[in-house]
Write an enzyme that holds these catalytic residues in place. Structure first.
Site, PDB file in Angstrom:
ATOM      1  N   SER A 146       0.865  -1.179   0.000  1.00 17.98           N
ATOM      2  CA  SER A 146       0.000   0.000   0.000  1.00 17.98           C
ATOM      3  C   SER A 146       0.898   1.225   0.000  1.00 17.98           C
ATOM      4  CB  SER A 146      -0.885   0.001   1.255  1.00 17.98           C
ATOM      5  OG  SER A 146      -1.464   1.266   1.491  1.00 17.98           O
ATOM      6  N   TYR A 159      -2.940  -1.048   9.941  1.00 21.21           N
ATOM      7  CA  TYR A 159      -2.900  -1.356   8.516  1.00 21.21           C
ATOM      8  C   TYR A 159      -1.573  -0.876   7.920  1.00 21.21           C
ATOM      9  CZ  TYR A 159      -4.275  -1.287   3.560  1.00 21.21           C
ATOM     10  OH  TYR A 159      -4.332  -1.487   2.197  1.00 21.21           O
TER      11      TYR A 159
END
Length: 257
Positions: A146, A159
């Site tokens: 990400s 995350y």
């Protein structure tokens, strides 16, 4: 003479979390390049629909219900691909989860769940795929990180930590398995239109954040799952045989701004 550098005909791939969003976009790209695809995810109805879509592209496709946190289920997933396709050339680790909270509001249960799915759930398929790829003398592993692998984010702290871990896992596996001719790389998606980002795009309470994000993307739009396919095909094909341990942002220029 035709250029076959991006041809995946005769190859077999496993895509975790491949029944929607980025995972399905990548699965479609691999299938369009000729690869047979096993989709591993937890929602059977979505998986069945995705499998039918892939079969419509003229390749063999199948689905399985897999919890990537579970060693036995991951073992069964990899062996299903071997049994059905006779090989495993490409592994895409896309399964993931995000929970939005202020850092101080996360419970230990939240933290463990995110780490188990995003990081452990990347490690386990890699480990199970390794002996098959090593025995075959080649393999391609694509881990989905990400932009939060390299940027902090105030509302998705675990995350971000897990996706940073995915990048370091990728580098470590790349160095360890280069001797086996296994290339391990990662894709770092930017702001992509998926179910995970849907609240940011539609919830009025996030309107200001949405506008700030959009203004920073030089390409002038959020990405779509289809935008991931080309990079995934490159990393899955012989075109990238001398590329390993890298993380490629696919973000419309967000990290460059």
């Amino acid at each position: 003479m035709a250029n076959t550098s991006f041809d995946l005909s005769g190859k077999a791939a496993v895509v975790t979390g491949g029944n929607g969003g980025i995972g399905l976009g990548i699965a479609i790209g691999l299938a369009e390049a000729g690869a047979d695809v096993l989709i591993a995810a937890r929602n059977k109805a979505k998986t069945d629909a995705a499998v039918e879509q892939l079969r419509g592209l003229g390749v063999r496709a199948m689905g399985t219900t897999t919890n990537v946190q579970n060693e036995e289920e991951v073992f069964a997933m990899v062996n299903m691909a071997i049994d059905e396709f006779g090989r495993l050339d490409i592994l895409v680790n896309n399964a993931g989860i995000g929970i939005r909270k202020a850092p101080q509001d996360y419970t230990l249960e939240d933290w463990n769940l995110i780490m188990d799915i995003n990081l452990t759930g990347t490690f386990l398929p890699c480990r199970e795929a390794y002996p098959h790829m090593a025995a075959a003398g080649s393999g391609k592993i694509i881990n989905i990180g990400s932009m939060t692998s390299i940027f902090g984010h105030d509302l998705v702290m675990p995350y971000s930590a897990s996706k940073g871990g995915v990048v370091q896992l990728t580098k470590s596996l790349a160095t360890a398995w280069a001797k086996d001719n296994i290339q391990v790389n990662s894709i770092l998606p930017g702001w992509i239109e998926t179910d995970l980002t849907e609240p940011l795009r539609t919830d009025e309470s996030f309107r200001e954040r949405f506008e700030l994000i959009s203004a920073r993307i030089p390409h002038g739009r959020w990405g779509t799952p289809d935008d991931m396919a080309g990079t995934a095909v490159f990393l899955a094909a012989s075109a990238s045989d001398y590329v390993t341990g890298v993380s490629i942002p696919v973000d419309g220029g967000y990290v460059a701004f």
